[in-house]
Design a protein around this motif. Structure first.
Motif, PDB file in Angstrom:
ATOM      1  N   HIS A 218     -36.450 -47.525  18.494  1.00 40.72           N
ATOM      2  CA  HIS A 218     -36.994 -48.830  18.868  1.00 40.72           C
ATOM      3  C   HIS A 218     -36.482 -49.174  20.267  1.00 40.72           C
ATOM      4  O   HIS A 218     -35.346 -49.608  20.425  1.00 40.72           O
TER       5      HIS A 218
ATOM      6  N   HIS B  49     -41.298 -51.152  19.567  1.00 41.80           N
ATOM      7  CA  HIS B  49     -40.727 -52.191  20.422  1.00 41.80           C
ATOM      8  C   HIS B  49     -41.694 -52.705  21.485  1.00 41.80           C
ATOM      9  O   HIS B  49     -41.886 -53.914  21.586  1.00 41.80           O
TER      10      HIS B  49
ATOM     11  N   HIS C  42     -44.070 -57.467  12.406  1.00 40.63           N
ATOM     12  CA  HIS C  42     -43.676 -58.872  12.611  1.00 40.63           C
ATOM     13  C   HIS C  42     -44.146 -59.799  11.492  1.00 40.63           C
ATOM     14  O   HIS C  42     -44.643 -60.902  11.770  1.00 40.63           O
TER      15      HIS C  42
ATOM     16  N   HIS D 166     -35.788 -57.534  16.112  1.00 38.37           N
ATOM     17  CA  HIS D 166     -36.072 -58.758  15.364  1.00 38.37           C
ATOM     18  C   HIS D 166     -35.460 -58.762  13.965  1.00 38.37           C
ATOM     19  O   HIS D 166     -35.169 -59.820  13.422  1.00 38.37           O
TER      20      HIS D 166
ATOM     21  N   ASP E 258     -38.947 -53.710  13.655  1.00 33.66           N
ATOM     22  CA  ASP E 258     -39.624 -55.013  13.625  1.00 33.66           C
ATOM     23  C   ASP E 258     -40.703 -55.100  12.539  1.00 33.66           C
ATOM     24  O   ASP E 258     -41.813 -55.592  12.772  1.00 33.66           O
TER      25      ASP E 258
ATOM     26  N   HIS F 102     -45.030 -53.811  22.753  1.00 29.02           N
ATOM     27  CA  HIS F 102     -46.205 -54.200  21.966  1.00 29.02           C
ATOM     28  C   HIS F 102     -47.513 -53.740  22.592  1.00 29.02           C
ATOM     29  O   HIS F 102     -48.480 -54.481  22.638  1.00 29.02           O
TER      30      HIS F 102
ATOM     31  N   ASP G 123     -43.659 -52.671  14.704  1.00 31.86           N
ATOM     32  CA  ASP G 123     -43.832 -54.073  15.125  1.00 31.86           C
ATOM     33  C   ASP G 123     -44.914 -54.808  14.331  1.00 31.86           C
ATOM     34  O   ASP G 123     -45.903 -55.277  14.885  1.00 31.86           O
TER      35      ASP G 123
HETATM   36 MN   LIG Z   1     -41.437 -56.175  18.265  1.00 37.29          MN
END
Ligand SMILES: [Mn+2]
Length: 422
Positions: free
Chosen positions: A178, A211, A11, A87, A51, A213, A9
């Motif tokens: 995830h 996944h 991002h 994502h 992600d 957070h 994650d």
């Molecule tokens: Mn995420």
């Protein structure tokens, strides 16, 4: 001995609060984490458990940020093993995705089960095509999976069957997944039950999760590092970081590290109870802030200007609009010089006094029902049946938000009213 870095994650490309600097924070976290914990530690490989990007349509700036570290990792001969997250997953209608392209070009190794003619299978990594479902690095075998969403429980049954044939008992087996897990949920989609997760234990020595957070560990076996940075205001309080894992035969030790660059967040709470006018509130709040906060001084050390998160709680003595939240944000910013001010208005408006008496463990839907019941019980026409009328109102709302057409909703209301007055 094999040492690896497990993150999730990242991002890259996320945008929040119209702040360019806040967007850059996600790059700095990624870059600093890779420099400190992959390059300096000379790990054997890096795992990204979904992600990597904030969106499947990757913006040019986010791709530059990704490549900045992917190139350096490639030069250092440190492979990056990745899976898709929700994502950055590929679209069902196309076989193309940026993660697949990065994999074909040799910057990452995207691991995913192969789905063909209605059947899933696991292929060994193909060095010429740069694709596969699992890969061997030294004495470690790593398996990838995809984002299963609400079908994660059923999908795992099939995956466990495939792992039975493909895990290597001579090696240390890692699975990347995830998903939310029961008891550690952040999202509305159904989490994976622990009992189901445990079925992987027969074949997997380290479950590399992504996944959710926030950081958590299950049985020193399933590890979720959390996102590298806070993706929303709800996540500021979460613990997060990266795992450095050392593998010795079938044994491992995992260490959560988080001393990479993250934007500091200062959380301040303020109780509005007792302030009868906006002026009183303003004076009391700033008195409180001046006791709690020191203005940020750019000249001192290498510290970054923080995000200030102010949570207003309690029961408001005046109309909500008189809080003037935008003006409040500006004044706090001017005086204390943070990067951003986030104000969370958790006050209860005068009209909804009942909600103030409910503690934080009461769910949102329950809170809503109690507020509606309270409002109904103040109306002489309906006060004898507050529970019944509250259910009627919530049912109408549910239909209106869902598939219900106006005719259906009217019909439902009429028939319920008839049965209530009967
Ligand atoms: Mn995420």
């Amino acid at each position: 001995m094999t040492k690896f870095l497990h993150i999730a994650d990242i991002h890259l490309g996320i945008r929040r609060y119209r702040s360019e600097e806040r967007a850059q924070d996600f790059f700095h976290a990624w870059r600093d984490c890779i420099e400190r914990y992959a390059l300096a530690e000379a790990v054997s490989f890096v795992l990204i458990a979904g992600d990597f990007f904030d969106a499947r349509k990757v913006e040019p700036q986010a791709m530059n940020q990704a490549m900045f570290c992917l190139k350096r990792l490639q030069e250092a001969n440190i492979p990056v093993i990745a899976i898709e997250g929700n994502h950055d997953s590929h679209e069902a209608s196309t076989k193309f995705s940026w993660l697949r392209s990065l994999s074909r070009w040799g910057y990452i190794k995207l691991l995913e089960p192969v789905y063909e003619d209605g059947v899933s299978r696991l292929d060994a990594w193909d060095e010429t095509k740069n694709k596969g479902s699992f890969i061997d690095i030294g004495d470690v075998r790593i398996f990838g999976s995809i984002w299963y969403g609400s079908t994660v429980t059923q999908s795992l049954t099939a995956l466990v069957d495939l792992l039975r044939d493909h895990h290597d008992p001579q090696r240390f087996n890692i699975m990347m997944l995830h998903t939310d897990v029961e008891g550690h949920v952040n999202h509305p989609s159904p989490p994976l039950p622990i009992a189901k997760l445990n079925e992987l234990k027969d074949y997997i020595d380290y479950l590399a999760l992504g996944h959710t957070h926030k950081n958590f560990v299950i049985d020193d076996w399933a590890y979720n590092p959390g996102s590298l940075e806070a993706c929303s205001v709800d996540e500021y309080a979460n613990e997060r970081g990266a795992y450095i894992v050392e593998v010795n035969g079938k044994q491992h030790t995992a260490r959560l590290v988080k001393e990479y660059r993250q934007r500091p967040v200062i959380r301040v709470g303020f109780d509005v109870n007792g302030q009868a006018t906006p002026e009183e509130f303003h004076e009391a709040l700033f008195g409180h802030l001046r006791r709690e906060l020191t203005p940020f001084d750019a000249g001192v050390g290498e510290a970054l200007p923080p995000v200030i998160e102010l949570a207003l709680k309690g029961q408001l003595g005046f109309k909500t609009s008189l809080l003037e939240l935008n003006r409040l944000r500006d004044e706090i910013k001017k005086e204390f010089k943070p990067l951003l001010v986030m104000v969370r208005n958790q006050t209860v408006p005068v009209e909804y006094a009942v909600a103030a008496g409910l503690n934080e463990s009461v769910s949102r839907s329950e809170r809503e029902r109690r507020v509606i019941e309270d409002l109904i019980s103040r109306d002489a026409r309906f006060r004898d049946q507050p529970t019944e009328f509250a259910s009627l109102i919530l049912e109408a709302k549910r239909l209106a938000l869902g598939e219900g057409n106006p005719g259906q909703i009217t019909e439902m209301i009429e028939s319920k009213l008839n049965s209530l007055s009967a």
